[in-house]
Each structure stands twice: as C-alpha cells, then as structure tokens.
Design a protein around this motif. Structure first.
Motif, PDB file in Angstrom:
ATOM      1  N   ALA A  77      15.598  -1.118 -10.034  1.00  0.00           N
ATOM      2  CA  ALA A  77      15.425  -2.339  -9.253  1.00  0.00           C
ATOM      3  C   ALA A  77      15.074  -2.014  -7.805  1.00  0.00           C
ATOM      4  O   ALA A  77      14.461  -2.821  -7.114  1.00  0.00           O
ATOM      5  N   ALA A  78      15.413  -0.812  -7.330  1.00  0.00           N
ATOM      6  CA  ALA A  78      15.190  -0.448  -5.931  1.00  0.00           C
ATOM      7  C   ALA A  78      14.007   0.481  -5.717  1.00  0.00           C
ATOM      8  O   ALA A  78      13.447   0.520  -4.619  1.00  0.00           O
ATOM      9  N   SER A  79      13.594   1.255  -6.732  1.00  0.00           N
ATOM     10  CA  SER A  79      12.543   2.244  -6.499  1.00  0.00           C
ATOM     11  C   SER A  79      11.743   2.540  -7.766  1.00  0.00           C
ATOM     12  O   SER A  79      12.143   2.203  -8.874  1.00  0.00           O
ATOM     13  N   LEU A  80      10.621   3.209  -7.536  1.00  0.00           N
ATOM     14  CA  LEU A  80       9.770   3.700  -8.614  1.00  0.00           C
ATOM     15  C   LEU A  80       9.539   5.175  -8.351  1.00  0.00           C
ATOM     16  O   LEU A  80       9.169   5.556  -7.241  1.00  0.00           O
ATOM     17  N   VAL A  91      10.568   6.852 -13.687  1.00  0.00           N
ATOM     18  CA  VAL A  91      11.857   6.173 -13.610  1.00  0.00           C
ATOM     19  C   VAL A  91      11.668   4.945 -12.727  1.00  0.00           C
ATOM     20  O   VAL A  91      11.297   5.060 -11.558  1.00  0.00           O
ATOM     21  N   LEU A  92      11.937   3.788 -13.294  1.00  0.00           N
ATOM     22  CA  LEU A  92      11.770   2.525 -12.593  1.00  0.00           C
ATOM     23  C   LEU A  92      13.127   1.843 -12.505  1.00  0.00           C
ATOM     24  O   LEU A  92      13.754   1.555 -13.520  1.00  0.00           O
ATOM     25  N   ALA A 101       6.915  12.000  -6.851  1.00  0.00           N
ATOM     26  CA  ALA A 101       6.626  10.913  -5.907  1.00  0.00           C
ATOM     27  C   ALA A 101       7.604   9.760  -6.120  1.00  0.00           C
ATOM     28  O   ALA A 101       7.926   9.403  -7.248  1.00  0.00           O
ATOM     29  N   ARG A 102       8.049   9.190  -5.018  1.00  0.00           N
ATOM     30  CA  ARG A 102       9.018   8.090  -5.083  1.00  0.00           C
ATOM     31  C   ARG A 102       8.651   7.060  -4.023  1.00  0.00           C
ATOM     32  O   ARG A 102       8.261   7.397  -2.915  1.00  0.00           O
ATOM     33  N   PHE A 148       7.464  -1.954  -1.774  1.00  0.00           N
ATOM     34  CA  PHE A 148       6.102  -1.540  -1.462  1.00  0.00           C
ATOM     35  C   PHE A 148       5.219  -1.453  -2.699  1.00  0.00           C
ATOM     36  O   PHE A 148       4.096  -0.976  -2.629  1.00  0.00           O
ATOM     37  N   VAL A 149       5.735  -1.884  -3.843  1.00  0.00           N
ATOM     38  CA  VAL A 149       4.993  -1.828  -5.102  1.00  0.00           C
ATOM     39  C   VAL A 149       4.463  -3.218  -5.422  1.00  0.00           C
ATOM     40  O   VAL A 149       5.211  -4.184  -5.444  1.00  0.00           O
ATOM     41  N   GLY A 150       3.154  -3.300  -5.659  1.00  0.00           N
ATOM     42  CA  GLY A 150       2.530  -4.571  -6.019  1.00  0.00           C
ATOM     43  C   GLY A 150       2.437  -4.708  -7.527  1.00  0.00           C
ATOM     44  O   GLY A 150       3.285  -4.235  -8.269  1.00  0.00           O
ATOM     45  N   GLY A 151       1.370  -5.320  -7.984  1.00  0.00           N
ATOM     46  CA  GLY A 151       1.168  -5.543  -9.411  1.00  0.00           C
ATOM     47  C   GLY A 151       0.751  -4.289 -10.145  1.00  0.00           C
ATOM     48  O   GLY A 151       0.418  -3.266  -9.546  1.00  0.00           O
ATOM     49  N   ALA A 152       0.748  -4.372 -11.458  1.00  0.00           N
ATOM     50  CA  ALA A 152       0.378  -3.236 -12.303  1.00  0.00           C
ATOM     51  C   ALA A 152      -0.562  -3.697 -13.399  1.00  0.00           C
ATOM     52  O   ALA A 152      -0.514  -4.853 -13.820  1.00  0.00           O
TER      53      ALA A 152
END
Length: 182
Positions: A101-104, A98-99, A109-110, A115-119
């Motif tokens: 605008a505020a979290s992944l 679940v992605l 795990a959340r 704190f998320v960079g590129g993919a």
C-alpha cells in the motif's frame, strides 16, 4: 483492553474493517477498507523458467567433455564447478516485484506509491512494440528472457526524469488491477 478474536473465531466475531471515504471511489460517500501501509498487495519472484535450467546442464556437460580426455576427475570437477556457478548466477539474477500500500519495488528499484500512476498490461505482439519502437530510453527496464508479458507503470514524480517502469511479469493483469484500484 479489547481482545482480538481467536484464529478459530467466525467472521461475525471479528471486528469490522475500518472504513473511510475515498476520494478516488465513485459516488458520494463511497467507502473503501483502510489498508495497513506494510500490507503486501502483490508479490512475484521472477525466477528462471524450467527450460533455462537446461543451460546449467549444458554448461556443466560442456566443461566435463572439454577436460575429460585429459583427466576424467578434472572433467568431473570442472563440470560440477561450472554447473554450480551457472546455477548460482541463474538464481542470483532472479528479481522480484513487491507491491504494498505504501511502495512498489521492482528488483532493486523502489518508489513510493504516491509517485506511481496508472499501469498497462501487454502480451504477445504488443510486448515487442513497447519494448522496441515505442520504448523511451529514460524508462526503467526489468526484462527477463523467460518471462514474456510486461507491464508499463507510469511514474508521476515531478522531479524524476523516468517516465515509466517497464517490467516483465507472469501476471500483468493482476498488477494493473492492484495499481489502478488505488
């Protein structure tokens, strides 16, 4: 108090999306739509493939065949219980991505999006390489046997020792597109 447009209103009747300059957008004064932090941008349930349900049938049949010579009813009950238990285990092992605008969130795990960079997306032979020789033991891993492609998501939290998350997904390019867009 302003009224929101009715569901049947034309697009011209709807208020324009709030826009603000984005530091990541290219060009001076580039505008991007403002997104509610709770808005789901991507969601995927990593459920078992159809062929894994054959394992449920196989387990139930095996239990039936093992006990049927002793008592046909015991074999039928054992087959139903084993098949049911295997089906529940298969459904319970499903995880989701679940992605917002505020979290992944990947499985349990959340992490906050800041704190998320590129993919990066991987398919075919590249999957074997990133899951094998190039794998960092500190990485968070979420693999599914029935889902081949994977996506590697960089973690840029300075206090988190996890360098990246590596998860199975059926649509790695879509996750990369959403994550790298902002």
């Amino acid at each position: 108090m302003p009224r929101s447009p009715s569901p049947g209103a034309s697009p011209a009747d709807k208020p324009p999306a709030s826009r603000e300059p984005s530091p990541t957008a290219s060009g001076p004064g580039a505008l991007v739509p403002k997104v509610d932090p709770g808005t789901v941008l991507y969601e995927e349930k990593l459920s078992a493939a159809w062929w894994m349900w054959l394992l449920v049938l196989f387990a139930g049949t095996t239990a039936f065949i093992a006990l049927a010579p002793i008592n046909i009813w015991a074999g039928a009950v054992a087959g139903a219980v084993v098949a049911g238990g295997t089906a529940i285990a298969l459904m319970a092992s499903s995880s989701s991505i679940v992605l917002t605008a505020a979290s992944l969130q990947v499985g349990r795990a959340r992490i906050e999006r800041r704190f998320v960079g590129g993919a990066e997306a991987f398919r075919g032979e590249d999957v074997r390489r990133v899951r094998g020789p190039e794998l960092d033991a500190r990485a968070f891993m979420n693999f599914r046997a029935s889902v081949g492609p994977v996506v590697r998501i960089q973690i840029i939290d300075p206090v988190d020792p996890t360098p990246y998350w590596l998860t199975s997904t059926r649509h790695p390019e879509r996750i990369v597109e959403v994550l790298n867009a902002g």
